[in-house]
Design a protein around this motif. Structure first.
Motif, short mmCIF file in Angstrom:
data_model
loop_
_atom_site.label_atom_id
_atom_site.label_comp_id
_atom_site.label_asym_id
_atom_site.label_seq_id
_atom_site.Cartn_x
_atom_site.Cartn_y
_atom_site.Cartn_z
N GLU A 68 1.62 -5.03 -9.58
CA GLU A 68 2.03 -3.93 -8.72
C GLU A 68 3.17 -3.15 -9.37
O GLU A 68 3.89 -3.67 -10.23
N PRO A 69 3.38 -1.89 -8.95
CA PRO A 69 4.48 -1.10 -9.50
C PRO A 69 5.83 -1.69 -9.11
O PRO A 69 6.06 -2.03 -7.95
N LEU A 134 -4.92 15.72 -3.09
CA LEU A 134 -3.68 16.13 -2.45
C LEU A 134 -3.02 15.02 -1.63
O LEU A 134 -1.80 14.84 -1.73
N PRO A 135 -3.77 14.23 -0.80
CA PRO A 135 -3.11 13.14 -0.05
C PRO A 135 -2.42 12.13 -0.95
O PRO A 135 -1.32 11.66 -0.63
N TYR A 136 -3.05 11.81 -2.08
CA TYR A 136 -2.46 10.85 -3.02
C TYR A 136 -1.11 11.33 -3.54
O TYR A 136 -0.13 10.59 -3.57
N TRP A 162 4.80 5.40 3.17
CA TRP A 162 4.15 5.31 1.87
C TRP A 162 3.53 3.94 1.63
O TRP A 162 2.52 3.82 0.93
N HIS A 163 4.12 2.89 2.21
CA HIS A 163 3.52 1.56 2.06
C HIS A 163 2.15 1.48 2.75
O HIS A 163 1.21 0.89 2.21
N LYS A 164 2.04 2.06 3.94
CA LYS A 164 0.78 1.98 4.69
C LYS A 164 -0.26 2.98 4.19
O LYS A 164 -1.46 2.79 4.40
N SER A 165 0.18 4.05 3.53
CA SER A 165 -0.75 5.11 3.11
C SER A 165 -1.22 4.96 1.68
O SER A 165 -2.24 5.54 1.30
N ARG A 166 -0.51 4.19 0.87
CA ARG A 166 -0.80 4.12 -0.56
C ARG A 166 -2.23 3.67 -0.85
O ARG A 166 -2.94 4.30 -1.63
N THR A 169 -4.98 6.41 0.39
CA THR A 169 -5.00 7.65 -0.40
C THR A 169 -5.44 7.40 -1.84
O THR A 169 -6.10 8.25 -2.45
N SER A 170 -5.10 6.24 -2.38
CA SER A 170 -5.54 5.90 -3.74
C SER A 170 -7.05 5.75 -3.78
O SER A 170 -7.71 6.23 -4.71
N ALA A 171 -7.62 5.09 -2.77
CA ALA A 171 -9.07 4.92 -2.72
C ALA A 171 -9.78 6.27 -2.61
O ALA A 171 -10.77 6.54 -3.29
N ILE A 172 -9.26 7.14 -1.75
CA ILE A 172 -9.85 8.48 -1.58
C ILE A 172 -9.78 9.26 -2.89
O ILE A 172 -10.74 9.95 -3.27
N ALA A 173 -8.65 9.17 -3.58
CA ALA A 173 -8.49 9.91 -4.83
C ALA A 173 -9.49 9.47 -5.87
O ALA A 173 -10.10 10.31 -6.55
#
Length: 253
Positions: A68-69, A134-136, A162-166, A169-173
């Motif tokens: 992880e980052p 854009l969401p990412y 950002w923890h719950k959205s990461r 949004t990464s999957a969508i991107a």
């Protein structure tokens, strides 16, 4: 992330050249040229991906190894995600939008019978790219704001967002990598049935043909005008020769 976006950007540039300057397409479609361009793109995207490798570490969580980052400094967060924003979205998306705007303007100047469908397809490509990525990048900016924000309730709220959205949004991107082929299929299935897999080439071929037709008509018109001028000059010279060769008549003697 980087190569998929950069290749879409190169495709938009290629279409721009094919539509606006069809006679120059051969200059950028040679085998050696394409190989060199792709090699340069891959080298650049690998260099741009170095921060993602530097700021990642393996941690043990629940008896599992997780990569992880991990950023030791808030400036590292800003560096990594601002780099992704600029190289992975702002620059390529600007090039894509400008290219397709120029293509649409060129299509509107032609009598291409499929112009309306072409415009819809181009608009769908641009909007799809934006909607997927854009969401990412918004989440990236939220994380950068969180990293630079002083401690307090705002920082905690940003951290939660950002923890719950990461993950989502990464999957969508990354789904965008397989979205364009599907988009081309449904938006241009009539082209595929009629023209085969080369329907995108056929799509923009009409603009080049239209341009060539106009040039041909103009050349023909210029040729006809030159022929008329040449005929007029010849008739004039013939009349002058006839008058100079005529013999005077001396009262019938």
């Amino acid at each position: 992330m980087y190569p998929s976006i950069q290749l879409i950007m190169l495709m938009s540039i290629y279409r721009l050249v094919a539509v606006l300057w069809p006679r120059r397409v051969t200059l950028i479609t040679g085998r050696k040229t394409v190989i060199w361009v792709l090699a340069v793109v891959w080298v650049l995207v690998m260099l741009a991906s170095v921060p993602a490798m530097i700021f990642r570490k393996v941690r043990i969580q629940n008896n599992s190894s997780v990569c992880e980052p991990v950023h030791d400094d808030n400036r590292d967060v800003a560096l990594q995600y601002m780099l992704e924003l600029v190289l992975g979205f702002l620059i390529p998306y600007t090039v894509i939008v400008v290219s397709y705007i120029c293509i649409l303007r060129r299509l509107r100047q032609t009598k291409f019978r499929r112009r309306i469908r072409s415009e819809k397809l181009i608009l769908a490509i641009v909007l799809t790219f934006c909607l997927f990525w854009l969401p990412y990048h918004l989440v990236n900016m939220i994380q950068v704001t969180w990293a630079l924000c002083p401690k307090g309730p705002v920082k905690e709220t940003l951290n939660l967002i950002w923890h719950k959205s990461r993950a989502v949004t990464s999957a969508i991107a990354f789904i965008s990598s397989c979205a364009n082929p599907v988009l081309y299929f449904f938006a241009g299935k009539s082209y595929i049935r009629r023209e085969g897999l080369a329907f995108m080439a056929r799509l923009f071929e009409g603009t080049a043909l239209d341009s060539a037709t106009r040039k041909s008509r103009q050349n023909s018109q210029n040729s006809r005008e030159k022929d008329k001028e040449a005929d007029a000059v010849m008739l004039k010279e013939k009349d002058q020769d006839s008058s100079s060769n005529a013999k005077p008549v001396n009262n019938g003697k």
